[in-house]
Design an enzyme around this catalytic site. Structure first.
Site, mmCIF file in Angstrom:
data_model
loop_
_atom_site.group_PDB
_atom_site.id
_atom_site.type_symbol
_atom_site.label_atom_id
_atom_site.label_comp_id
_atom_site.label_asym_id
_atom_site.label_seq_id
_atom_site.Cartn_x
_atom_site.Cartn_y
_atom_site.Cartn_z
ATOM 1 N N PRO A 1 -6.070 34.225 -49.427
ATOM 2 C CA PRO A 1 -5.320 33.225 -50.195
ATOM 3 C C PRO A 1 -4.717 33.817 -51.470
ATOM 4 O O PRO A 1 -5.419 34.343 -52.311
ATOM 5 C CB PRO A 1 -6.385 32.181 -50.553
ATOM 6 C CG PRO A 1 -7.521 32.440 -49.625
ATOM 7 C CD PRO A 1 -7.481 33.891 -49.321
ATOM 8 N N GLU A 2 -3.426 33.741 -51.564
ATOM 9 C CA GLU A 2 -2.747 34.092 -52.807
ATOM 10 C C GLU A 2 -2.312 32.778 -53.437
ATOM 11 O O GLU A 2 -2.596 31.707 -52.905
ATOM 12 C CB GLU A 2 -1.537 34.987 -52.502
ATOM 13 C CG GLU A 2 -1.944 36.326 -51.920
ATOM 14 C CD GLU A 2 -1.331 37.494 -52.679
ATOM 15 O OE1 GLU A 2 -0.939 37.332 -53.856
ATOM 16 O OE2 GLU A 2 -1.247 38.582 -52.080
#
Length: 269
Positions: free
Chosen positions: A2-3
């Site tokens: 997850p960015e």
DNA sequence: AAAGATGCCTGGTAGC
DNA sequence: TGCTACCAGGCATCTT
């Protein structure tokens, strides 16, 4: 992993299920995350979630007496499921809402965290953070001033939370490619004009990814269970050895601060 | 003091 | 099939 766009996508996905709703109770099945999960969470009962916010890659639930801070680490996800949903491997924490829905935290590698804090804005995790990349405060003037005299490679510089938050390996790589900047170039050696382009491309790539619902490369699943598709238009990330999308030159892969960095030796200087 | 470099946490996966 | 090496993000801690 997850960015920022995935975290923002998650926030938007679960927002309708938590904001202005009440947490009936919290179930903890595994407390060994990056930091041990606080017992205080299990004592929550019918606590109203006044707001769900994102700062950097953290999600912040505003409760009457404090805040729940959630970080997805590299393999974490939050999903909204029904109470009948079977408990899967790595389903560590459930926020049981009073309407019966469950906000379920899953994290195979347990690099993420679920914290209970009294005051998030003065918490050490937040006090030294730079601006949000999509805020107006993050502009060319700001980044140019920050970069002055700095010898660190520009890629590491923009991935450093104290300069700007939420720019991970994928978006740093892509923005540098689009800006024609070599990832190893010292941050302080880049002209104002090129810094201006870099800022614009950081905003553009992040915004595009958020619009498309985030990038799915490994473990990410959005709040609604639907994966994103942004990875199909990546120019350099994960494409070492493949041809440049602009000039067909073979993309180079190097290590920068133990991190894989892919760039086009012809387009980026 | 500040900046830069390094180590560590974990489990999935590639390669054999 | 079982094993080993490797990789990932970000915080803590070390060195310069």
């Amino acid at each position: 992993m997850p960015e920022l766009p995935e975290v923002e996508t998650t926030r938007r996905g679960i927002q309708p299920y938590v904001e202005h709703k009440h947490i009936h109770s919290v179930t903890i099945r595994e407390r060994r995350l990056r930091w041990p999960v606080s017992d205080t969470l299990t004592s929550l009962s019918m606590a109203r979630v006044n707001k769900l916010e994102r700062r950097a890659k953290y999600l912040i639930l505003y409760l009457p007496d404090g805040f729940i801070i959630i970080h997805l680490g590299m393999s974490g996800s939050l999903r909204v499921v029904d109470s009948s949903a079977p408990i899967g491997k790595h389903d560590h924490i459930d926020l049981l809402m009073d309407d019966g829905k469950i906000v379920r935290y899953n994290d195979p590698r347990r690099f993420g965290s679920v914290l209970w804090v009294d005051d998030w804005e003065n918490h050490p995790l937040f006090t030294k953070l730079g601006p949000e990349p999509l805020d107006e405060a993050f502009d060319a003037d700001y980044l140019y001033q920050q970069a002055k005299e700095k010898k660190a490679p520009i890629k590491q510089f923009i991935m450093d939370n104290k300069n700007v938050v939420g720019v991970g390996n994928i978006y740093a790589s892509e923005a540098l490619f689009l800006s024609g900047i070599h990832p190893k170039r010292p941050a302080g050696s880049i002209s104002k004009k090129r810094i201006t382009q870099l800022v614009a491309h950081i905003k553009k790539t992040l915004t595009a990814a958020i619009t498309q619902g985030g990038t799915t490369l490994r473990d990410f699943v959005g709040g609604d269970g639907k994966p994103g598709y942004f990875q199909q238009q990546l120019n350099v990330y994960g494409r070492g050895g493949e041809p440049c999308t602009a000039c067909q030159t073979r993309l180079k892969e190097i290590k920068l601060g133990q991190r894989a960095s892919v760039y086009c030796p012809k387009c980026q200087h």
